[in-house]
Design an enzyme around this catalytic site. Sequence first.
Site, PDB file in Angstrom:
ATOM      1  CB  CYS A  38      -0.908  -0.013   1.233  1.00 39.60           C
ATOM      2  SG  CYS A  38      -2.014   1.399   1.349  1.00 39.60           S
ATOM      3  CB  SER A  40      -0.286   3.850   4.042  1.00 34.12           C
ATOM      4  OG  SER A  40      -1.467   4.408   3.516  1.00 34.12           O
ATOM      5  CG  HIS A  43       2.949   7.861   1.863  1.00 29.52           C
ATOM      6  ND1 HIS A  43       3.576   8.365   0.747  1.00 29.52           N
ATOM      7  CD2 HIS A  43       1.638   7.791   1.542  1.00 29.52           C
ATOM      8  CE1 HIS A  43       2.679   8.578  -0.205  1.00 29.52           C
ATOM      9  NE2 HIS A  43       1.501   8.223   0.252  1.00 29.52           N
ATOM     10  CG  HIS A  59      -1.398  -1.054   6.327  1.00 27.47           C
ATOM     11  ND1 HIS A  59      -0.312  -0.610   5.613  1.00 27.47           N
ATOM     12  CD2 HIS A  59      -2.483  -0.577   5.686  1.00 27.47           C
ATOM     13  CE1 HIS A  59      -0.729   0.118   4.598  1.00 27.47           C
ATOM     14  NE2 HIS A  59      -2.043   0.142   4.615  1.00 27.47           N
ATOM     15  CB  CYS A 166      -5.632  -1.508   3.380  1.00 31.33           C
ATOM     16  SG  CYS A 166      -5.473   0.297   3.402  1.00 31.33           S
TER      17      CYS A 166
HETATM   18  N1  LIG Z   1      -8.862   7.092   3.776  1.00 27.36           N
HETATM   19  C1  LIG Z   1      -8.283   5.941   4.067  1.00 27.36           C
HETATM   20  O1  LIG Z   1      -8.617   5.296   5.055  1.00 27.36           O
HETATM   21  C2  LIG Z   1      -7.213   5.399   3.170  1.00 27.36           C
HETATM   22  C3  LIG Z   1      -6.848   4.047   3.210  1.00 27.36           C
HETATM   23  C4  LIG Z   1      -5.914   3.565   2.282  1.00 27.36           C
HETATM   24  C5  LIG Z   1      -5.325   4.430   1.381  1.00 27.36           C
HETATM   25  N2  LIG Z   1      -5.675   5.768   1.403  1.00 27.36           N
HETATM   26  C6  LIG Z   1      -5.136   6.740   0.444  1.00 27.36           C
HETATM   27  O2  LIG Z   1      -5.901   6.652  -0.734  1.00 27.36           O
HETATM   28  C7  LIG Z   1      -5.118   7.097  -1.835  1.00 27.36           C
HETATM   29  C8  LIG Z   1      -5.173   6.064  -2.947  1.00 27.36           C
HETATM   30  O3  LIG Z   1      -4.532   4.871  -2.500  1.00 27.36           O
HETATM   31  P1  LIG Z   1      -4.049   3.783  -3.560  1.00 27.36           P
HETATM   32  O4  LIG Z   1      -3.400   2.717  -2.775  1.00 27.36           O
HETATM   33  O5  LIG Z   1      -5.154   3.468  -4.495  1.00 27.36           O
HETATM   34  O6  LIG Z   1      -2.911   4.649  -4.303  1.00 27.36           O
HETATM   35  P2  LIG Z   1      -2.389   4.541  -5.810  1.00 27.36           P
HETATM   36  O7  LIG Z   1      -1.153   5.363  -5.831  1.00 27.36           O
HETATM   37  O8  LIG Z   1      -2.364   3.119  -6.223  1.00 27.36           O
HETATM   38  O9  LIG Z   1      -3.549   5.267  -6.652  1.00 27.36           O
HETATM   39  C9  LIG Z   1      -3.648   6.653  -6.867  1.00 27.36           C
HETATM   40  C10 LIG Z   1      -3.984   6.858  -8.336  1.00 27.36           C
HETATM   41  O10 LIG Z   1      -4.245   8.247  -8.591  1.00 27.36           O
HETATM   42  C11 LIG Z   1      -3.786   8.512  -9.896  1.00 27.36           C
HETATM   43  N3  LIG Z   1      -3.655   9.960 -10.124  1.00 27.36           N
HETATM   44  C12 LIG Z   1      -2.561  10.731 -10.014  1.00 27.36           C
HETATM   45  N4  LIG Z   1      -2.860  12.000 -10.389  1.00 27.36           N
HETATM   46  C13 LIG Z   1      -4.153  12.026 -10.732  1.00 27.36           C
HETATM   47  C14 LIG Z   1      -5.040  13.034 -11.215  1.00 27.36           C
HETATM   48  N5  LIG Z   1      -4.640  14.291 -11.405  1.00 27.36           N
HETATM   49  N6  LIG Z   1      -6.321  12.695 -11.479  1.00 27.36           N
HETATM   50  C15 LIG Z   1      -6.748  11.440 -11.276  1.00 27.36           C
HETATM   51  N7  LIG Z   1      -5.948  10.444 -10.834  1.00 27.36           N
HETATM   52  C16 LIG Z   1      -4.680  10.732 -10.558  1.00 27.36           C
HETATM   53  C17 LIG Z   1      -2.475   7.731  -9.975  1.00 27.36           C
HETATM   54  O11 LIG Z   1      -2.067   7.506 -11.316  1.00 27.36           O
HETATM   55  C18 LIG Z   1      -2.842   6.442  -9.270  1.00 27.36           C
HETATM   56  O12 LIG Z   1      -3.300   5.443 -10.152  1.00 27.36           O
HETATM   57  C19 LIG Z   1      -3.713   7.338  -1.275  1.00 27.36           C
HETATM   58  O13 LIG Z   1      -3.610   8.735  -0.988  1.00 27.36           O
HETATM   59  C20 LIG Z   1      -3.705   6.537   0.015  1.00 27.36           C
HETATM   60  O14 LIG Z   1      -2.783   7.043   0.959  1.00 27.36           O
HETATM   61  C21 LIG Z   1      -6.621   6.243   2.258  1.00 27.36           C
HETATM   62 ZN   LIG Z   2      -3.305   0.866   3.162  1.00 26.02          ZN
END
Ligand SMILES: NC(=O)c1ccc[n+]([C@@H]2O[C@H](COP(=O)([O-])OP(=O)(O)OC[C@H]3O[C@@H](n4cnc5c(N)ncnc54)[C@H](O)[C@@H]3O)[C@@H](O)[C@H]2O)c1
Ligand SMILES: [Zn+2]
Length: 379
Positions: A38, A40, A43, A59, A166
Amino acid sequence: MRAAVLFQENHPLEVVEVDLAEPGPGEVRVRLAATGLCASDWHTMTGAIPSPTPSVLGHEGAGVVSSVGDGVERVAPGDHVVLSWVPSCGHCRYCESGRPNLCATATPALLAGTLVSGARRLSYRGSPLYHYSFLSTFAEETVVDEAACVKIRKDVSLSVAALVGCAVTTGYGAVVNRARVEPGSTVVVLGAGGVGLSAVMAAGCSGARHVLAVEPEFSKRQLASEVGATHVVDPGGEDVAGLVRSLSGGEGADVVIEAAGRPELVAEAFGLTRRGGTVVCVGVPPVGAVVSLPGPDLVRHEKVVTGSLYGSCRPHSDMPRILDLYAEGRLPLDRLVTRTYALEEINAGFADLVSGRLARGVVALAEAPGGDARRPGGG
Ligand SMILES: NC(=O)c1ccc[n+]([C@@H]2O[C@H](COP(=O)([O-])OP(=O)(O)OC[C@H]3O[C@@H](n4cnc5c(N)ncnc54)[C@H](O)[C@@H]3O)[C@@H](O)[C@H]2O)c1
Ligand SMILES: [Zn+2]
Ligand SMILES: [Zn+2]
């Protein structure tokens, strides 16, 4: 047992032999079958989301219970479990009101890198290691709190179940629990990574009429269209707002999900939403980021802008339910797995994650028992 240890920020993970103590009271030992990679975790590896080191990260995992400590009632050896990173207490005001994802009872232990009791069960050459998000799934085995163990059916793939720990629950829950998408809706998902693709699937499953996935990476747009998006858009060159307007009779989307983690997209999401519609912010922007919205429209258009943590889920009811939908062929969660790695290849997995190639990368940790009950194409 082997684990991938983060000895220091900005250094690769090192796969080494570590020791795992037996579970204490209220704790459970789990033999992990798979763990997802993930953003996270990444990060934390870079220091953007700090967590104490040396530690075992990870996680997003699932496996089989191997032993339980005194007083454990929820699970028994042999049970299959998804691990939840919110071991909620069950009796604070948030737990009492059905929002266990907001339970903050264990937050001090989270920040300290321990289990809920303050204990550490992992060590390397006699020195304790820190846990991560209560789970530490980049390892062959782990010890977690009983509340982190979500018992699941035994006939689904534990690789898929790991992702429910997650990304899947986060994206699915943003749509189903937080936005409460209704049949016939127009839903826009910004970002089609593991979380956004899960939101796309959930929107389709909820009966949305139009599901737009906005994503710069071609391969992920393609995957989005295969798992439920009715329209895919490249934000680099295409007119997202124009398409949303034309599909919604000029009104705007009922729901927009921000799943990219870019703060500037929240204002864009707000602009794409109809009067009275809902923006759900799921992506986590960098620490210190500020979001600004057009003030008069916020008042006059009665739009709802909300966050969603862990899909606003109740892990013990939502996660088994999500896996039932998978088994019935209604959520093609296996499509999220772009590539599977051995534990020794975990740094290559993170390199692929950073390059944007992965919907989700999975590390296979043990031969998963049982088969996979999914019946493809059920709806
Ligand atoms: N709220 C929560 O509880 C929670 C839980 C898990 C992850 N997250 C967060 O959710 C987000 C997504 O997680 P993920 O694992 O899918 O990440 P990821 O990096 O796999 O997906 C993010 C996507 O956004 C795309 N992107 C980049 N710029 C963009 C734009 N201008 N317009 C549209 N899309 C764009 C990327 O190409 C990528 O495919 C991360 O910020 C992560 O930290 C939040
Ligand atoms: Zn996660
Ligand atoms: Zn609580």
